[in-house]
Design a protein around this motif. Structure first.
Motif, PDB file in Angstrom:
ATOM      1  N   ASN A  48      23.391  89.330  -0.511  1.00 46.52           N
ATOM      2  CA  ASN A  48      23.426  87.654  -0.536  1.00 46.52           C
ATOM      3  C   ASN A  48      24.661  87.071   0.363  1.00 46.52           C
ATOM      4  O   ASN A  48      25.691  88.153   0.260  1.00 46.52           O
ATOM      5  N   PRO A  49      25.088  86.168   0.600  1.00 45.89           N
ATOM      6  CA  PRO A  49      26.665  85.210   1.770  1.00 45.89           C
ATOM      7  C   PRO A  49      26.852  85.998   0.307  1.00 45.89           C
ATOM      8  O   PRO A  49      27.323  85.508  -1.408  1.00 45.89           O
ATOM      9  N   THR A  50      28.644  86.040   0.974  1.00 44.88           N
ATOM     10  CA  THR A  50      29.618  86.452  -0.236  1.00 44.88           C
ATOM     11  C   THR A  50      30.564  85.357   0.454  1.00 44.88           C
ATOM     12  O   THR A  50      31.212  84.585  -0.381  1.00 44.88           O
ATOM     13  N   LEU A  51      30.794  84.557   1.360  1.00 38.43           N
ATOM     14  CA  LEU A  51      31.592  83.515   1.970  1.00 38.43           C
ATOM     15  C   LEU A  51      30.292  82.050   1.847  1.00 38.43           C
ATOM     16  O   LEU A  51      29.381  82.199   3.016  1.00 38.43           O
ATOM     17  N   ASP A 109      27.730  83.569   6.006  1.00 36.48           N
ATOM     18  CA  ASP A 109      27.585  84.590   6.222  1.00 36.48           C
ATOM     19  C   ASP A 109      26.868  84.924   6.591  1.00 36.48           C
ATOM     20  O   ASP A 109      25.718  84.863   6.010  1.00 36.48           O
ATOM     21  N   ILE A 110      26.317  85.900   7.928  1.00 39.78           N
ATOM     22  CA  ILE A 110      25.159  86.886   7.511  1.00 39.78           C
ATOM     23  C   ILE A 110      25.366  88.525   7.498  1.00 39.78           C
ATOM     24  O   ILE A 110      26.294  88.298   8.940  1.00 39.78           O
ATOM     25  N   LEU A 147      29.391  80.164  14.862  1.00 44.88           N
ATOM     26  CA  LEU A 147      30.620  80.203  14.382  1.00 44.88           C
ATOM     27  C   LEU A 147      31.635  81.281  15.279  1.00 44.88           C
ATOM     28  O   LEU A 147      32.955  81.438  15.574  1.00 44.88           O
ATOM     29  N   SER A 148      30.830  82.294  14.615  1.00 42.57           N
ATOM     30  CA  SER A 148      31.441  83.901  14.866  1.00 42.57           C
ATOM     31  C   SER A 148      29.597  84.645  15.041  1.00 42.57           C
ATOM     32  O   SER A 148      28.795  83.862  14.382  1.00 42.57           O
ATOM     33  N   ASP A 149      30.284  86.608  15.104  1.00 40.10           N
ATOM     34  CA  ASP A 149      29.120  87.319  15.164  1.00 40.10           C
ATOM     35  C   ASP A 149      28.205  86.852  13.776  1.00 40.10           C
ATOM     36  O   ASP A 149      26.946  87.693  13.591  1.00 40.10           O
ATOM     37  N   ASP A 150      29.190  86.838  12.821  1.00 30.71           N
ATOM     38  CA  ASP A 150      28.554  87.232  11.007  1.00 30.71           C
ATOM     39  C   ASP A 150      28.758  85.576  10.721  1.00 30.71           C
ATOM     40  O   ASP A 150      28.160  85.438   9.129  1.00 30.71           O
ATOM     41  N   PHE A 168      33.405  81.978  -2.967  1.00 30.16           N
ATOM     42  CA  PHE A 168      33.284  82.933  -2.253  1.00 30.16           C
ATOM     43  C   PHE A 168      32.588  83.237  -3.681  1.00 30.16           C
ATOM     44  O   PHE A 168      33.380  83.213  -4.304  1.00 30.16           O
ATOM     45  N   TYR A 169      32.212  84.347  -3.650  1.00 35.30           N
ATOM     46  CA  TYR A 169      31.186  84.522  -4.859  1.00 35.30           C
ATOM     47  C   TYR A 169      30.991  86.164  -4.308  1.00 35.30           C
ATOM     48  O   TYR A 169      30.223  87.008  -3.144  1.00 35.30           O
ATOM     49  N   LEU A 170      30.620  86.727  -5.835  1.00 29.97           N
ATOM     50  CA  LEU A 170      30.864  88.337  -5.515  1.00 29.97           C
ATOM     51  C   LEU A 170      29.663  88.827  -6.172  1.00 29.97           C
ATOM     52  O   LEU A 170      28.676  88.345  -6.469  1.00 29.97           O
ATOM     53  N   GLN A 171      29.162  89.978  -5.177  1.00 27.48           N
ATOM     54  CA  GLN A 171      28.082  90.939  -5.728  1.00 27.48           C
ATOM     55  C   GLN A 171      27.315  91.591  -6.285  1.00 27.48           C
ATOM     56  O   GLN A 171      28.680  92.483  -6.005  1.00 27.48           O
TER      57      GLN A 171
END
Length: 133
Positions: free
Chosen positions: A70-73, A86-87, A105-108, A130-133
């Motif tokens: 899952n996204p972290t940002l 983020d991806i 906005l960036s590659d990710d 920000f989320y922890l996975q």
């Protein structure tokens, strides 16, 4: 604790694992509390969650460590609407590159146009979580 560290150190891509000291935690809290005056205030939910625990570990990793599921940002509004994230998945990146409502906005990291262009979008009221996975 030793068993947990030893198990985690065996994971592919893990370089080192350390327990955060109380002094480390205080310094991180000081650093995180200085984001309130930024154009887009940063709220690091992952750090908040870590410090609610009995102890916190920091994991140093390299590119061989698994990608998050899952996204972290995540960029959200105060009311929780997701503006971007983020991806890591190549498949998702390809799908979004062909989506006229997505802007990289960036590659990710992708922002969704429908949220940016909505009249209630206010960068000063946005936050980065920000989320922890």
């Amino acid at each position: 604790m030793k068993k947990i560290k030893k198990t985690m150190e065996m994971m592919d891509g893990v370089l080192k694992i350390e327990r955060l000291s109380n002094e480390d935690i205080k310094e991180i809290i000081d650093i995180e509390s200085n984001h309130d005056n930024e154009l887009i205030p940063v709220i690091n939910e992952g750090v908040k969650e870590c410090f609610r625990r009995d102890f916190s570990l920091v994991l140093f990793k390299n590119s061989h460590f698994r990608n998050p599921t899952n996204p972290t940002l995540i960029l959200t509004t105060e009311d929780g609407r997701i503006l971007g994230h983020d991806i890591f998945s190549k498949k998702e990146k390809e799908e979004l590159k062909n989506n006229k409502d997505a802007y990289f906005l960036s590659d990710d990291f992708v922002i969704y146009k429908e949220n940016i262009e909505s009249k209630d979008f206010n960068p000063k009221k946005s936050n980065i979580s920000f989320y922890l996975q």
